[in-house]
Write a protein that holds these residues in place. Structure first.
Motif, short mmCIF file in Angstrom:
data_model
loop_
_atom_site.label_atom_id
_atom_site.label_comp_id
_atom_site.label_asym_id
_atom_site.label_seq_id
_atom_site.Cartn_x
_atom_site.Cartn_y
_atom_site.Cartn_z
N PHE A 193 0.82 -1.21 0.00
CA PHE A 193 0.00 0.00 0.00
C PHE A 193 0.85 1.26 0.00
CE2 PHE A 193 -2.82 3.26 1.68
CZ PHE A 193 -3.88 3.11 0.81
N ALA A 194 1.94 1.23 0.74
CA ALA A 194 2.80 2.43 0.81
C ALA A 194 3.28 2.82 -0.60
CB ALA A 194 3.97 2.16 1.73
N GLU A 195 3.53 1.79 -1.43
CA GLU A 195 3.97 2.05 -2.80
C GLU A 195 2.87 2.71 -3.62
OE1 GLU A 195 5.66 -1.06 -5.62
OE2 GLU A 195 6.63 -1.62 -3.74
N GLN A 196 1.64 2.19 -3.43
CA GLN A 196 0.47 2.75 -4.13
C GLN A 196 0.30 4.22 -3.77
OE1 GLN A 196 -2.12 1.58 -6.03
NE2 GLN A 196 -2.20 -0.63 -5.83
N LEU A 197 0.41 4.49 -2.47
CA LEU A 197 0.19 5.83 -1.97
C LEU A 197 1.32 6.76 -2.44
CD1 LEU A 197 -2.06 6.88 -0.18
CD2 LEU A 197 -0.64 6.45 1.82
N ALA A 198 2.54 6.25 -2.40
CA ALA A 198 3.69 7.06 -2.78
C ALA A 198 3.61 7.45 -4.25
CB ALA A 198 4.98 6.30 -2.50
N ALA A 199 3.08 6.52 -5.07
CA ALA A 199 2.98 6.80 -6.50
C ALA A 199 2.11 8.02 -6.77
CB ALA A 199 2.42 5.57 -7.22
N LEU A 200 1.19 8.31 -5.85
CA LEU A 200 0.29 9.45 -6.02
C LEU A 200 0.91 10.74 -5.52
CD1 LEU A 200 -3.04 7.78 -4.95
CD2 LEU A 200 -2.52 8.72 -7.19
N ALA B 133 -9.64 6.00 -5.51
CA ALA B 133 -10.06 5.33 -4.27
C ALA B 133 -8.98 5.48 -3.20
CB ALA B 133 -10.35 3.85 -4.54
N ILE B 134 -7.75 5.39 -3.59
CA ILE B 134 -6.65 5.45 -2.62
C ILE B 134 -6.46 6.87 -2.09
CG2 ILE B 134 -4.14 5.28 -2.44
CD1 ILE B 134 -4.44 2.73 -4.21
N VAL B 149 -6.91 20.30 8.76
CA VAL B 149 -6.18 19.54 7.74
C VAL B 149 -5.61 20.47 6.67
CG1 VAL B 149 -6.43 17.83 5.88
CG2 VAL B 149 -7.52 17.43 8.10
N ASP B 150 -4.31 20.35 6.44
CA ASP B 150 -3.68 20.92 5.25
C ASP B 150 -3.42 19.75 4.32
OD1 ASP B 150 -3.58 23.40 6.43
OD2 ASP B 150 -1.52 23.16 7.16
N TRP B 151 -3.82 19.91 3.10
CA TRP B 151 -3.73 18.73 2.23
C TRP B 151 -3.57 19.14 0.77
CZ3 TRP B 151 -6.65 16.99 -1.85
CH2 TRP B 151 -6.43 15.67 -2.24
N GLU B 152 -2.79 18.34 0.06
CA GLU B 152 -2.65 18.55 -1.37
C GLU B 152 -2.53 17.19 -2.05
OE1 GLU B 152 0.24 21.61 -2.21
OE2 GLU B 152 0.26 21.01 -4.32
N GLY B 153 -3.27 16.99 -3.12
CA GLY B 153 -3.22 15.70 -3.81
C GLY B 153 -3.32 15.89 -5.30
N LYS B 154 -3.52 14.77 -5.99
CA LYS B 154 -3.56 14.81 -7.46
C LYS B 154 -4.94 15.17 -8.00
CE LYS B 154 0.01 12.42 -9.76
NZ LYS B 154 0.90 11.34 -9.43
N PHE B 155 -5.99 14.82 -7.24
CA PHE B 155 -7.32 14.83 -7.86
C PHE B 155 -8.26 15.92 -7.36
CE2 PHE B 155 -5.94 10.30 -7.99
CZ PHE B 155 -5.73 10.24 -9.36
N ARG B 156 -7.87 16.65 -6.34
CA ARG B 156 -8.82 17.58 -5.75
C ARG B 156 -8.08 18.87 -5.44
NH1 ARG B 156 -10.86 20.01 -1.75
NH2 ARG B 156 -13.11 19.90 -1.44
N THR B 157 -8.82 19.98 -5.37
CA THR B 157 -8.18 21.23 -5.01
C THR B 157 -7.58 21.08 -3.61
OG1 THR B 157 -10.37 21.94 -4.33
CG2 THR B 157 -9.54 22.84 -6.39
N PRO B 158 -6.46 21.75 -3.36
CA PRO B 158 -5.81 21.63 -2.06
C PRO B 158 -6.68 22.21 -0.94
CG PRO B 158 -4.34 22.64 -3.67
CD PRO B 158 -5.69 22.59 -4.29
N LEU B 159 -6.40 21.79 0.27
CA LEU B 159 -7.08 22.32 1.46
C LEU B 159 -6.04 22.98 2.36
CD1 LEU B 159 -9.21 19.15 2.35
CD2 LEU B 159 -10.09 21.27 1.33
#
Lengths: 202, 373
Positions: A193-200, B133-134, B149-159
């Motif tokens: 899972f850590a790999e999956q998460l890291a990839a993102l 999902a992940i 929460v401070d957050w930044e990801g690939k799919f959603r605007t940052p918080l």
């Protein structure tokens, strides 16, 4: 794992499609000594149709899918229907792809077809070859097409022998394939899972 | 062990009469079915989430909030909540709100959904299904556990400096089940977090279910949540019963033959032989359900699909009577036999609250010990 599997989509009994599959299998096995298993799609026709509606294979179909997935080499033979492979033939490989999209990745495949006349012989290269390229199989350079007249003419045995030699060589050459090491559980390959998460987060 | 029902919420013509219920009738029927579930002593009601006809439940927390107001014991859940196309912030808020209203009688099951166009309709890319999902769940998990929460990801605007309100009831987030039929990645995700794993096995042969659950249990242990047999497993089931099994088969066959999912495919006989579907007497349902334990191990939650394929409400309510009166009491008794003492029950708000209190106590004991040293 060193089984040579023939998938025959012939419908009549006896069928020239099956006959061609048997010839190709015997010629290949003469080189490799592999055990041959023949899968007649006719016997699985109802289970294949049910899979399309229910989404899972019945016991005999599951067994066939396992055999094809585990094959060291594959010989596929279809009659030509309406300028292409038969619908049953395609449905079997549709179901195989849904079962495991990597089922044929890297598997050496010999493509073959039968028809009433030689006019459809390019079906090998216009229909079968792209299908197996899509499934990421390694397709032997020589495909074998047998029209009715070929069974009483010169040339077929030589083509069978050449194609079988190619399949045998590919089987020997690719038999050392080593899958990437991953933790295995329940028969599945797991990406930690850590790999999956890291990839993102890259 | 928990027993309950899960509903797809399909609006399907009754093949025996040709009549299709209105959406209003179907929505109200889902409520009536949930109330009946509580009345007959079931533990859980779960609703699907769909964004296309012929399904009605697009807004699960609205439905569950209404049911919460009219029930007292029933645990309200989903089957599934789309973790891919819903905004995880909105899931955090909606379910915390529901949890507050329902005094904690809430959990949810996340899933990716099986309707391709829902992704583009909600502005998402289906090829990113697993990654959505992940990432979305990773955010949801934090929103319920961290006040800011401070957050930044690939799919959603940052918080930045975001607080999801209301906070989970008593600071205890709703328990989450991860539902997946074929994706090992999701079993891995459930195991990683120590969450539940629900395998909706109703259209699948036992062998496949067994392998998915084995994967989840082994990975659960790998991540240090306990022994494999302590992982939290849920299974689906699908039944139609009458006192005499012949009557059940006769009555259910037209519904089976025309069912949206498997109709016009395998025969009822093949399907019952190969999947968990049971059409027969209550005793046959008991026997089949007990057999799940042989390949899934001792598990925590059993949900049955009872209201689908155009079955009239009256019939579904009769089925629930049979389920509650004749089947589930026996299942409770039988599943309790030989169940190892270390196998936990499905987490509830009360049990999670108690576990946390115990954890706090342990921590403060440790602190006390440290300070006396």
């Amino acid at each position: 794992m060193n089984e040579l599997v023939v998938v025959s989509a012939g419908l009549s009994v006896p069928s020239s499609t099956r006959l061609l599959g048997d010839r190709l299998a015997a010629a290949t096995a003469a080189h490799t000594g592999a055990e041959v298993r023949v899968i007649e799609l006719r016997d699985l026709a109802v289970e294949i149709a049910h899979h399309l509606t229910s989404g899972f294979p019945g016991p005999a179909l599951a067994d066939a899918l396992d055999a094809v997935t585990g094959a060291a080499g594959l010989i596929v033979v279809t009659p030509v229907f309406s300028a292409s492979y038969s619908g049953l033939f395609k449905s079997f490989f549709d179901v195989l792809g849904a079962w495991d999209k990597d089922a044929l990745a890297g598997t050496p495949v010999l493509i073959a077809a039968t028809g009433g006349t030689a006019r459809h012989s390019l079906v090998l290269d216009h229909a079968l070859r792209p299908l197996f390229a899509y499934l990421r199989a390694v397709v032997a350079p020589t495909g074998v097409y047998a029209a009715s007249e070929d069974w009483g003419a010169e040339g077929l045995p030589e083509r069978v022998e050449r194609a079988a030699g190619e399949l045998a060589a590919l089987t020997a050459g690719l038999s050392g394939r080593v899958p990437a090491a991953r933790p295995e559980a329940g028969g599945f390959t797991v990406v930690p899972f850590a790999e999956q998460l890291a990839a993102l987060r890259d | 062990m928990q027993f309950g029902i899960f509903s797809v919420g399909d609006v399907t013509p009754d093949p025996t009469t040709g009549r299709t219920p209105t959406e209003r009738e179907r929505v109200k029927a889902m409520v009536a079915i949930a109330l009946k579930a509580e009345e007959v002593g079931l533990d859980v009601f779960a609703t699907g989430e769909h964004h296309n006809p012929p399904f009605v439940p697009s807004s699960p927390t609205t439905l569950l909030g209404y049911i919460a107001a009219r029930t007292e014991r029933l645990v309200l859940s989903t089957s599934t909540t789309l973790i891919t196309t819903n905004d995880p912030v909105k899931i955090a808020e909606d379910f915390a709100m529901l949890q507050q209203l329902a005094d904690g009688r809430v959990d949810l099951m996340t899933g990716r959904g099986n309707t391709g166009p829902v992704y583009p309709w909600f502005g998402k890319d289906i090829r990113q299904g697993i990654n959505l999902a992940i990432e979305n769940y990773a955010l949801l998990h934090r929103l319920w556990r961290e006040d800011v929460v401070d957050w930044e990801g690939k799919f959603r605007t940052p918080l930045q400096g975001f607080t999801s309100t209301p906070r989970p009831l008593d600071g205890v987030p709703p328990f989450v089940w991860h539902g997946s039929i074929r994706s090992p990645e999701i079993a891995e995700q459930a195991a990683y977090y120590g969450d539940g794993f629900f395998h909706n096995n109703i259209f699948w042969p036992a062998d496949h279910t067994k392998r998915m659950i084995e994967l989840y249990r082994n990975r659960w242990a790998h991540y240090g949540h306990g022994a494999p047999e302590q992982a939290i497993v849920g299974l689906g089931g699908q039944v139609f019963m009458r006192k005499n099994s012949q009557d059940a088969v006769r009555e259910f066959r037209p519904y089976f033959d025309n069912a949206p999912v498997y109709g016009h495919g395998p025969s009822l006989e093949d399907f019952t032989a190969q999947t968990p579907l049971t059409v027969g007497s209550p005793q046959q349902v008991i026997d089949k359900t007990l057999s799940f334990r042989e390949y899934a191990g001792d598990y925590q939650r059993q949900l049955f699909l009872m209201d689908h394929a155009g079955l009239p409400l009256k019939t579904v309510l009769e089925q629930l009577d049979l389920l509650g009166e004749q089947v589930v009491p026996v299942l409770r008794e039988e599943f309790a036999k030989n169940r190892p003492a270390n196998v936990p029950d499905a987490p509830t708000h009360a049990s999670l609250l108690a576990a946390r209190a115990k954890g706090d106590e342990k921590k403060s004991d440790e602190k006390a010990e440290v300070s006396t040293v």
